[in-house]
Design an enzyme around this catalytic site. Structure first.
Site, PDB file in Angstrom:
ATOM      1  N   LYS A   2       3.674  -3.752  -6.067  1.00  0.00           N
ATOM      2  CA  LYS A   2       2.518  -3.252  -5.322  1.00  0.00           C
ATOM      3  C   LYS A   2       1.693  -2.227  -6.116  1.00  0.00           C
ATOM      4  CE  LYS A   2       4.321  -5.217  -1.215  1.00  0.00           C
ATOM      5  NZ  LYS A   2       5.501  -5.264  -0.405  1.00  0.00           N
TER       6      LYS A   2
ATOM      7  N   ASP B  31      14.812  -0.037  -3.779  1.00  0.00           N
ATOM      8  CA  ASP B  31      13.661  -0.923  -3.788  1.00  0.00           C
ATOM      9  C   ASP B  31      12.458  -0.085  -3.377  1.00  0.00           C
ATOM     10  OD1 ASP B  31      11.638  -2.679  -3.358  1.00  0.00           O
ATOM     11  OD2 ASP B  31      12.821  -4.135  -2.224  1.00  0.00           O
TER      12      ASP B  31
ATOM     13  N   TYR C 263      13.427  -5.606   3.510  1.00  0.00           N
ATOM     14  CA  TYR C 263      12.910  -6.801   2.844  1.00  0.00           C
ATOM     15  C   TYR C 263      12.895  -6.546   1.345  1.00  0.00           C
ATOM     16  CZ  TYR C 263       9.678 -10.560   1.516  1.00  0.00           C
ATOM     17  OH  TYR C 263       9.100 -11.666   0.931  1.00  0.00           O
TER      18      TYR C 263
END
Ligand SMILES: *Cc1c(COP(=O)(O)O)cnc(C)c1O
Length: 428
Positions: free
Chosen positions: A267, A239, A144
């Site tokens: 995050k 990522d 994702y």
């Protein structure tokens, strides 16, 4: 467990927010329950508006490596807030956080701050396409990378949980340059390179897959990806929105010793406030406006509150923290596996440091196919069993459980005891 207030508020929310939530996996849809509305959180615990308290393993989906509301962050935020919440002009904090990021991840010679992981990945591929003058990108099934159009092909997390791997509303043209390979299957990447020689701008990968549940890379997988990319002058993009500052202070690239060309962060870098970032070699990042022609901008990028939370968070990453988190992760993983064995439930527990996922399957989970062999109905029952016992795991089989510095061995042991009881109900 009383949930009157949450149920009432959810009914109200359904009338104003699509599905009653602002992000799909919060809705508890795949675990057959109604979401709990959270009133407050502290350390490893969250409390809903009915007064139920839970040991939290969602931890805002990763940012809260130091736990909920660490006193230092609250103090720093209060002080900065008095001086203004946004300027739309440079502030010293951006330079400070940028330098901090580079000190931790030396492959990031230049960094651009944005407000989410989604912005980081979509901007990173823009840079890669500009730098290589190529259009195609390779992503992996189940990885994702946020919700930008080119990535909504075989995506993980909520897109997988809710069974809509490819979203309507994405024009065929936006995803037609997205090639999909299988995670941990190098041959699938080789085949794409063979068929698209000189046309692939970038390979983007979660170095430790976290959005089909936790799936660590097979030995040599990332090293070989690095070689394939270098050989075809394709950029390798990590990522590290989850793994950055979590796999180690220097991210997955530090522990796994593979250096990408570009890195996407999110995050933890915002310590619970909205921050994302992308960065890499100076010659690539100097393509970004205003240094270069690749346009990318953001009204709230580098926001002083967000930078402050991020700085506090990154300034408190110590080797001791990672050793502690790894011991907690190992304790939780072993406890869940034992509980399953005793209850005769088929379970595979994957872990990487403070990331843990129990998969309800008898197959070792090393890719998308094996992850999706999990019995999601069983996970849903397990989830409800834990919630009833004061433990709040992710409301989806295909997500990581996040540990933090605020979790104690006692919290983990309580969790394992709750898991034992919940598993016994499953085998009945
Ligand atoms: C969460 C996540 C994103 C998206 O970040 P947002 O801040 O939710 O936009 C991108 N990549 C990975 C690996 C993620 O886990």
């Amino acid at each position: 467990m009383k949930t009157t207030r949450s149920s009432r508020l959810f009914t109200r929310a359904l009338n104003i927010l699509p599905g009653g939530v602002d992000s799909p996996v919060r809705a508890f849809k795949s675990v057959g329950a109604s979401p709990l509305f959270i009133r407050r959180a502290s350390g490893a615990y969250i409390e809903d508006i009915d007064g139920n308290r839970f040991i939290d393993y969602v931890m805002s989906w990763g940012p809260l490596i130091h736990g909920h509301a660490p006193r230092g962050v609250i103090k720093a935020l209060a002080a900065v807030t008095r001086g203004g919440t946004s300027f739309g002009a440079p502030s010293p904090l951006e330079v400070e956080l940028g330098e901090r990021v580079r000190a931790l991840m030396p492959s990031i010679e230049r960094v651009r701050f944005v407000s989410s992981g989604t912005e980081a990945t979509m901007s990173a591929i823009r840079v890669a396409r500009a730098a290589t003058r190529r259009d195609k990108i390779v992503k992996f099934e189940g990885c994702y990378h946020g919700h930008a159009d080119p990535f909504l092909v075989k995506a993980g997390s909520g897109a997988l949980t809710l069974g809509t791997p490819t979203s309507p509303g994405v024009p065929a043209a936006s995803s037609s340059d997205t090639l999909v390979a299988s995670y941990n299957d190098l041959e699938s990447v080789v085949r794409l390179f063979d068929a698209n020689r000189g046309k692939i701008a970038a390979v983007i990968v979660e170095p430790i897959a976290g959005n089909i549940g936790v799936v660590p890379p097979a030995d040599g997988f990332l090293q070989r990806l690095r070689q394939l990319c270098t050989a075809d002058r394709t950029l390798l993009i990590f990522d590290e929105v989850i793994s950055g500052f979590r796999a180690s202070a220097g991210g997955a690239q530090e522990v796994l010793r593979v250096i990408p060309d570009l890195t996407c962060l999110g995050k933890i870098i915002g310590g619970g406030l909205p921050v994302g970032a992308y960065g890499g070699r100076a010659n690539l990042m100097d393509l970004v406006s205003p240094a270069g022609p690749v346009y990318q901008a953001g009204t709230l990028s580098g926001n002083p509150l967000a930078m402050t939370a991020g700085l506090w968070c990154l300034n408190h990453l110590t080797p001791k923290l990672y050793a502690y988190l790894a011991s907690l992760g190992a304790r939780l993983a072993a406890g869940l596996a034992d509980a399953a064995r005793d209850a005769e439930v088929a379970l595979q527990v994957n872990a990487f440091g403070s990331l843990v996922t129990p998969f309800f399957t008898d197959r070792p989970v090393r890719d998308y196919a094996s992850a999706t062999s999990s019995d999601t109905a069983l996970y849903a029952r397990f989830f409800r069993g834990l919630i009833a016992r004061g433990v709040y795991p992710p409301p989806s089989q295909f997500e990581a459980w996040f540990l933090s510095a605020a979790h104690t061995p006692r919290d983990v042991d309580k969790t394992i005891a709750a898991a034992r009881a919940a598993m016994k109900e499953l085998s009945r």
